[in-house]
Design an enzyme around this catalytic site. Structure first.
Site, mmCIF file in Angstrom:
data_model
loop_
_atom_site.group_PDB
_atom_site.id
_atom_site.type_symbol
_atom_site.label_atom_id
_atom_site.label_comp_id
_atom_site.label_asym_id
_atom_site.label_seq_id
_atom_site.Cartn_x
_atom_site.Cartn_y
_atom_site.Cartn_z
ATOM 1 N N TYR A 16 -97.313 43.042 130.397
ATOM 2 C CA TYR A 16 -97.522 41.642 130.790
ATOM 3 C C TYR A 16 -96.382 40.736 130.335
ATOM 4 C CZ TYR A 16 -102.095 43.880 130.993
ATOM 5 O OH TYR A 16 -103.109 44.755 131.228
ATOM 6 N N ARG A 17 -95.183 41.324 130.238
ATOM 7 C CA ARG A 17 -93.984 40.588 129.816
ATOM 8 C C ARG A 17 -94.092 40.005 128.409
ATOM 9 N NH1 ARG A 17 -90.432 40.188 133.963
ATOM 10 N NH2 ARG A 17 -91.267 40.529 136.066
ATOM 11 N N MET A 18 -94.979 40.576 127.617
ATOM 12 C CA MET A 18 -95.080 40.169 126.211
ATOM 13 C C MET A 18 -94.157 41.048 125.374
ATOM 14 S SD MET A 18 -99.174 39.497 125.876
ATOM 15 C CE MET A 18 -100.057 38.514 127.100
#
Length: 203
Positions: free
Chosen positions: A181-183
């Site tokens: 999640y692009r974390m």
């Protein structure tokens, strides 16, 4: 990638050179082509940047080494503005490393040793090439290679005086790894005297 199989977070207690060596070994085991490929960014004294992909040819606690024709664009820019940035991107591992710092020329002994380790054809090509200069016709380059081949028949081609290496002395090393999640997980090691100041960054 899911949250369940995401890699562990970066260890902020790690030595950056040891972590680099670990990631490079893993890249060598998984990247199909040139795991030592890196982008090299240089700039003119007035700040005009340029970037290209080259190969890392040495890494230790002194820094990160590559070789080039000193009269190439990157060679001339580094002589005039001895600062550089490197980027390693290992797509299959979903990792990257950024390195920034001043550069210094390697010693003649280091350059001679690495040049002698290259294939004979690569050495002849380095002798024949005016790297980055305009080439009016490919046949001109091939003729120069033929001339160099004849000139050094039966002997080892010597390192040209305009061919050497640079060492990037890291002042900042940033490790980045993909997470769901692009974390993403990012941290920088910034040189502080004989040690490092370590900071985790927002993705």
């Amino acid at each position: 990638m899911t949250a369940e199989n995401a890699p562990p977070l970066l260890d902020l207690q790690a030595d950056p050179f040891d972590l680099f060596a670990t990631w490079m070994r893993e890249a060598e085991a998984h990247e199909p082509n040139d795991p030592n490929a890196m982008a090299l960014a240089t700039a003119t004294p007035d700040g005009r940047p340029s970037v290209r992909t080259i190969l890392l040819k040495g890494a230790d606690r002194r820094g990160f080494v590559f070789y080039t024709n000193l009269e190439s664009r990157k060679g001339e820019e580094l002589e005039a503005n001895p600062q550089a940035a490197l980027l390693f991107h290992w797509k299959s591992l979903r990792r990257q490393i950024r390195i920034e710092g001043p550069v210094e020329r390697v010693s003649d002994e280091e350059a001679d040793r690495y040049f002698a380790s290259r294939s004979r054809n690569s050495r002849l090509g380095a002798i024949a090439s005016d790297q980055s200069r305009p080439l009016p016709d490919r046949a001109v380059f091939e003729h120069r290679i033929a001339e160099a081949t004849a000139r050094y028949e039966g002997q080892e081609p010597p390192r040209p005086p305009n061919w050497s290496g640079f060492r990037v002395i890291p002042q900042i090393i940033e490790f980045w790894q993909d997470r769901p999640y692009r974390m993403h997980d990012r941290a920088t090691w910034t040189r502080e005297g004989e040690g490092w100041d370590v900071t985790r960054l927002y993705p």
